[in-house]
Design a protein around this motif. Structure first.
Motif, PDB file in Angstrom:
ATOM      1  N   VAL A 301       0.852  -1.149   0.047  1.00  0.00           N
ATOM      2  CA  VAL A 301      -0.071  -0.008   0.209  1.00  0.00           C
ATOM      3  C   VAL A 301       0.770   1.250   0.023  1.00  0.00           C
ATOM      4  O   VAL A 301       1.765   1.189   0.696  1.00  0.00           O
ATOM      5  N   ASP A 302       0.703   2.026  -1.083  1.00  0.00           N
ATOM      6  CA  ASP A 302       1.251   3.392  -0.809  1.00  0.00           C
ATOM      7  C   ASP A 302       1.157   4.121   0.293  1.00  0.00           C
ATOM      8  O   ASP A 302      -0.030   4.136   0.906  1.00  0.00           O
ATOM      9  N   ALA A 303       2.139   4.828   0.845  1.00  0.00           N
ATOM     10  CA  ALA A 303       2.110   5.414   2.285  1.00  0.00           C
ATOM     11  C   ALA A 303       0.861   6.381   2.311  1.00  0.00           C
ATOM     12  O   ALA A 303       0.274   6.468   3.218  1.00  0.00           O
ATOM     13  N   ASP A 304       0.765   6.985   1.219  1.00  0.00           N
ATOM     14  CA  ASP A 304      -0.454   8.202   1.385  1.00  0.00           C
ATOM     15  C   ASP A 304      -1.697   7.397   1.203  1.00  0.00           C
ATOM     16  O   ASP A 304      -2.877   8.341   1.381  1.00  0.00           O
ATOM     17  N   LYS A 305      -1.782   6.203   1.018  1.00  0.00           N
ATOM     18  CA  LYS A 305      -3.107   5.514   0.997  1.00  0.00           C
ATOM     19  C   LYS A 305      -3.321   4.509   2.308  1.00  0.00           C
ATOM     20  O   LYS A 305      -4.272   3.783   2.310  1.00  0.00           O
ATOM     21  N   LEU A 306      -2.504   4.599   3.222  1.00  0.00           N
ATOM     22  CA  LEU A 306      -2.615   3.517   4.375  1.00  0.00           C
ATOM     23  C   LEU A 306      -2.907   4.618   5.688  1.00  0.00           C
ATOM     24  O   LEU A 306      -2.572   5.581   5.861  1.00  0.00           O
ATOM     25  N   TYR A 307      -4.264   4.004   6.096  1.00  0.00           N
ATOM     26  CA  TYR A 307      -4.858   4.764   7.111  1.00  0.00           C
ATOM     27  C   TYR A 307      -4.914   3.569   8.330  1.00  0.00           C
ATOM     28  O   TYR A 307      -5.551   2.496   8.234  1.00  0.00           O
ATOM     29  N   PRO A 308      -3.991   3.532   9.496  1.00  0.00           N
ATOM     30  CA  PRO A 308      -3.789   2.637  10.496  1.00  0.00           C
ATOM     31  C   PRO A 308      -5.310   2.718  11.376  1.00  0.00           C
ATOM     32  O   PRO A 308      -5.885   3.791  11.514  1.00  0.00           O
ATOM     33  N   CYS A 309      -5.421   1.423  11.744  1.00  0.00           N
ATOM     34  CA  CYS A 309      -6.857   1.200  12.396  1.00  0.00           C
ATOM     35  C   CYS A 309      -7.054   0.051  13.122  1.00  0.00           C
ATOM     36  O   CYS A 309      -6.104  -0.513  13.337  1.00  0.00           O
ATOM     37  N   THR A 310      -8.100  -0.208  13.602  1.00  0.00           N
ATOM     38  CA  THR A 310      -8.245  -1.385  14.725  1.00  0.00           C
ATOM     39  C   THR A 310      -8.912  -2.248  13.689  1.00  0.00           C
ATOM     40  O   THR A 310      -9.563  -2.144  12.675  1.00  0.00           O
ATOM     41  N   ASN A 311      -8.806  -3.583  14.072  1.00  0.00           N
ATOM     42  CA  ASN A 311      -9.579  -4.956  13.259  1.00  0.00           C
ATOM     43  C   ASN A 311     -10.742  -4.900  13.097  1.00  0.00           C
ATOM     44  O   ASN A 311     -11.540  -5.121  12.295  1.00  0.00           O
ATOM     45  N   CYS A 312     -11.656  -4.298  14.235  1.00  0.00           N
ATOM     46  CA  CYS A 312     -12.950  -4.342  14.209  1.00  0.00           C
ATOM     47  C   CYS A 312     -13.379  -3.577  15.464  1.00  0.00           C
ATOM     48  O   CYS A 312     -12.390  -2.649  15.918  1.00  0.00           O
ATOM     49  N   GLY A 313     -14.652  -3.424  15.910  1.00  0.00           N
ATOM     50  CA  GLY A 313     -14.987  -2.623  16.886  1.00  0.00           C
ATOM     51  C   GLY A 313     -14.527  -3.234  18.292  1.00  0.00           C
ATOM     52  O   GLY A 313     -14.098  -4.379  18.446  1.00  0.00           O
ATOM     53  N   MET A 314     -14.640  -2.318  19.327  1.00  0.00           N
ATOM     54  CA  MET A 314     -14.001  -2.872  20.681  1.00  0.00           C
ATOM     55  C   MET A 314     -14.802  -2.746  21.623  1.00  0.00           C
ATOM     56  O   MET A 314     -14.782  -2.837  23.033  1.00  0.00           O
ATOM     57  N   ALA A 315     -16.046  -2.962  21.674  1.00  0.00           N
ATOM     58  CA  ALA A 315     -17.190  -2.781  22.417  1.00  0.00           C
ATOM     59  C   ALA A 315     -17.302  -3.673  23.623  1.00  0.00           C
ATOM     60  O   ALA A 315     -17.344  -3.468  24.771  1.00  0.00           O
ATOM     61  N   PRO A 316     -16.772  -4.769  23.214  1.00  0.00           N
ATOM     62  CA  PRO A 316     -17.111  -5.964  24.285  1.00  0.00           C
ATOM     63  C   PRO A 316     -15.693  -5.804  25.293  1.00  0.00           C
ATOM     64  O   PRO A 316     -15.511  -6.863  26.103  1.00  0.00           O
ATOM     65  N   LEU A 317     -14.681  -5.024  24.822  1.00  0.00           N
ATOM     66  CA  LEU A 317     -13.317  -4.872  25.571  1.00  0.00           C
ATOM     67  C   LEU A 317     -13.343  -3.979  27.021  1.00  0.00           C
ATOM     68  O   LEU A 317     -14.510  -3.171  26.838  1.00  0.00           O
ATOM     69  N   PRO A 318     -12.819  -4.378  27.946  1.00  0.00           N
ATOM     70  CA  PRO A 318     -12.786  -3.419  28.981  1.00  0.00           C
ATOM     71  C   PRO A 318     -12.217  -2.118  28.659  1.00  0.00           C
ATOM     72  O   PRO A 318     -11.381  -1.852  27.591  1.00  0.00           O
ATOM     73  N   ARG A 319     -12.841  -0.801  29.217  1.00  0.00           N
ATOM     74  CA  ARG A 319     -12.563   0.303  28.673  1.00  0.00           C
ATOM     75  C   ARG A 319     -10.991   0.956  28.675  1.00  0.00           C
ATOM     76  O   ARG A 319     -10.327   1.354  27.938  1.00  0.00           O
ATOM     77  N   GLU A 320     -10.233   0.350  29.990  1.00  0.00           N
ATOM     78  CA  GLU A 320      -8.876   0.552  29.967  1.00  0.00           C
ATOM     79  C   GLU A 320      -7.939  -0.232  28.960  1.00  0.00           C
ATOM     80  O   GLU A 320      -6.895   0.508  28.525  1.00  0.00           O
ATOM     81  N   VAL A 321      -8.721  -1.193  28.653  1.00  0.00           N
ATOM     82  CA  VAL A 321      -7.773  -1.911  27.451  1.00  0.00           C
ATOM     83  C   VAL A 321      -7.996  -1.098  26.162  1.00  0.00           C
ATOM     84  O   VAL A 321      -7.107  -1.119  25.434  1.00  0.00           O
ATOM     85  N   ALA A 322      -8.956  -0.833  25.919  1.00  0.00           N
ATOM     86  CA  ALA A 322      -9.517  -0.159  24.615  1.00  0.00           C
ATOM     87  C   ALA A 322      -8.690   1.304  24.419  1.00  0.00           C
ATOM     88  O   ALA A 322      -7.923   1.336  23.609  1.00  0.00           O
ATOM     89  N   ARG A 323      -8.663   1.854  25.844  1.00  0.00           N
ATOM     90  CA  ARG A 323      -7.950   3.071  25.961  1.00  0.00           C
ATOM     91  C   ARG A 323      -6.476   2.925  25.651  1.00  0.00           C
ATOM     92  O   ARG A 323      -5.715   3.545  24.659  1.00  0.00           O
ATOM     93  N   GLY A 324      -5.807   1.567  26.021  1.00  0.00           N
ATOM     94  CA  GLY A 324      -4.292   1.448  25.836  1.00  0.00           C
ATOM     95  C   GLY A 324      -4.014   0.879  24.464  1.00  0.00           C
ATOM     96  O   GLY A 324      -3.077   1.426  23.858  1.00  0.00           O
ATOM     97  N   LYS A 325      -5.156   0.472  23.575  1.00  0.00           N
ATOM     98  CA  LYS A 325      -4.949  -0.047  22.481  1.00  0.00           C
ATOM     99  C   LYS A 325      -4.824   0.926  21.485  1.00  0.00           C
ATOM    100  O   LYS A 325      -4.167   1.268  20.437  1.00  0.00           O
ATOM    101  N   LEU A 326      -5.823   1.979  21.785  1.00  0.00           N
ATOM    102  CA  LEU A 326      -5.935   3.370  20.990  1.00  0.00           C
ATOM    103  C   LEU A 326      -4.615   4.042  21.230  1.00  0.00           C
ATOM    104  O   LEU A 326      -4.042   4.448  20.088  1.00  0.00           O
TER     105      LEU A 326
END
Length: 342
Positions: A301-326
């Motif tokens: 993927v060309d660098a100007d077209k790459l958007y780092p993201c999460t694999n999917c939604g994080m609703a089922p995770l503990p909040r502090e875990v989601a925070r750390g992952k972000l």
């Protein structure tokens, strides 16, 4: 100037415990009536603040105002009876009790537009809004009216297009359509699924995304992944046609998955939201692990077209875990940005 490697989330973030039971999908609301509306808005503010503090570039509502990424939208449509329920196999993986389509489907009023206006008023950053994709909507219902997955999907596409146009007018910069069903029903995707998606984005000027993942980190999905072997090549079935489509961005699952990243070559030229955060584990990635996934993706993927993201939604995770992952996502993207600048 546009940020290189702008970070975002694929969808949901955990809800505060005062709004809904944490670490659970379809968690019922703890508040009611006017207080619930206030509570949802407060949760949206908190979710936005957490994304900003973590350094996320393209922010969202964290899906704080909805119980579920598909059914909350469907609840607002005419032609679907939520009292009349049937058991269906969702995504060919697990049985669920779902509402029934009993007549022509239509959207009597906008669903998320007021929420999107509220989010827009809170931030000057680019905002992304997620909607369910037509095929995934069809796969989350029992159809007792159209008796045709394709016909029902086409009607949903028209409804989604109405909603998407109003979201764009409300100031949404990127509209994402969630289509986990695209990783399962390959023949249908190529026969009519992508065409329905293009109907849903017709006439939009904002950027559009299709998010195709292997699902939330719930047991039914993780069990299914165990059966997929050492190479997950599902994307290979749909990428060639998606590469030719009008969708601007493709969002997919990469980190800790068995997706061979060379498959990204099939969609060369599209912008890619690369899932660099695993949502099926409470283990928080290190920034270096995120950077490693991004470096691998940059081969295709060309660098100007790459958007780092999460694999999917994080609703089922503990909040502090989601925070750390972000925070890890943001820090990992920063490492690679610096490397590219050098």
């Amino acid at each position: 100037m546009k940020t290189l490697l702008p970070t975002s989330t694929a969808g949901s973030l955990p809800k505060p415990s005062w709004l809904a039971e944490p670490e659970k999908l379809w968690s019922p609301w703890k508040l009611q009536n006017e207080i619930l509306i206030d509570g949802k808005q407060d949760a949206l503010r908190v979710s936005l603040q957490e994304q900003k503090q973590a350094g996320i570039d393209i922010v969202s509502d964290g899906e704080q105002t909805r119980q579920h990424f598909v059914t909350t939208f469907i609840e607002h449509l005419d032609g679907v009876d939520f009292e009349k329920r049937e058991i269906v196999k969702i995504r060919d993986r697990y049985d669920a009790s779902v509402p029934t389509v009993v007549g022509p489907v239509s959207r009597p009023h906008s669903v998320f537009v007021n929420d999107a206006k509220f989010l827009r008023a809170q931030t000057n950053q680019d905002i992304k809004w997620a909607l369910p994709g037509p095929m995934t909507m069809v796969d989350t219902l029992y159809d007792d009216h159209y008796k045709s997955r394709k016909d029902l999907a086409w009607e949903f596409a028209k409804i989604l297009n109405q909603e998407a146009k109003e979201l764009e007018a409300a100031g949404v910069d990127i509209i994402q359509f969630d289509e986990p069903a695209f990783n399962v029903f390959f023949d249908e995707v190529n026969e009519w699924g992508i065409a329905c998606l293009e109907r849903a984005i017709e006439g939009l000027n904002c950027e559009t995304v299709v998010h195709i993942c292997y699902g939330y980190g719930i047991k039914a999905n993780t069990d299914w992944k165990e059966t997929l072997g050492s190479e997950w090549r599902q994307y290979e079935e749909v990428f060639p046609k998606l590469q030719q489509s009008n969708i601007d961005i493709i969002s997919l699952e990469c980190h800790n998955s068995h997706v061979p990243l060379e498959l990204l070559e099939l969609v060369r030229g599209k912008k890619i939201m690369v899932g660099a955060i695993d949502v099926a584990t409470n283990e928080i990635e290190t920034p270096e692990e995120v950077a490693s996934t991004l470096r691998e993706a940059l081969k295709y993927v060309d660098a100007d077209k790459l958007y780092p993201c999460t694999n999917c939604g994080m609703a089922p995770l503990p909040r502090e875990v989601a925070r750390g992952k972000l925070q890890a996502l943001s820090a990992g993207a920063d490492i690679v940005r610096k490397e590219l600048a050098a």
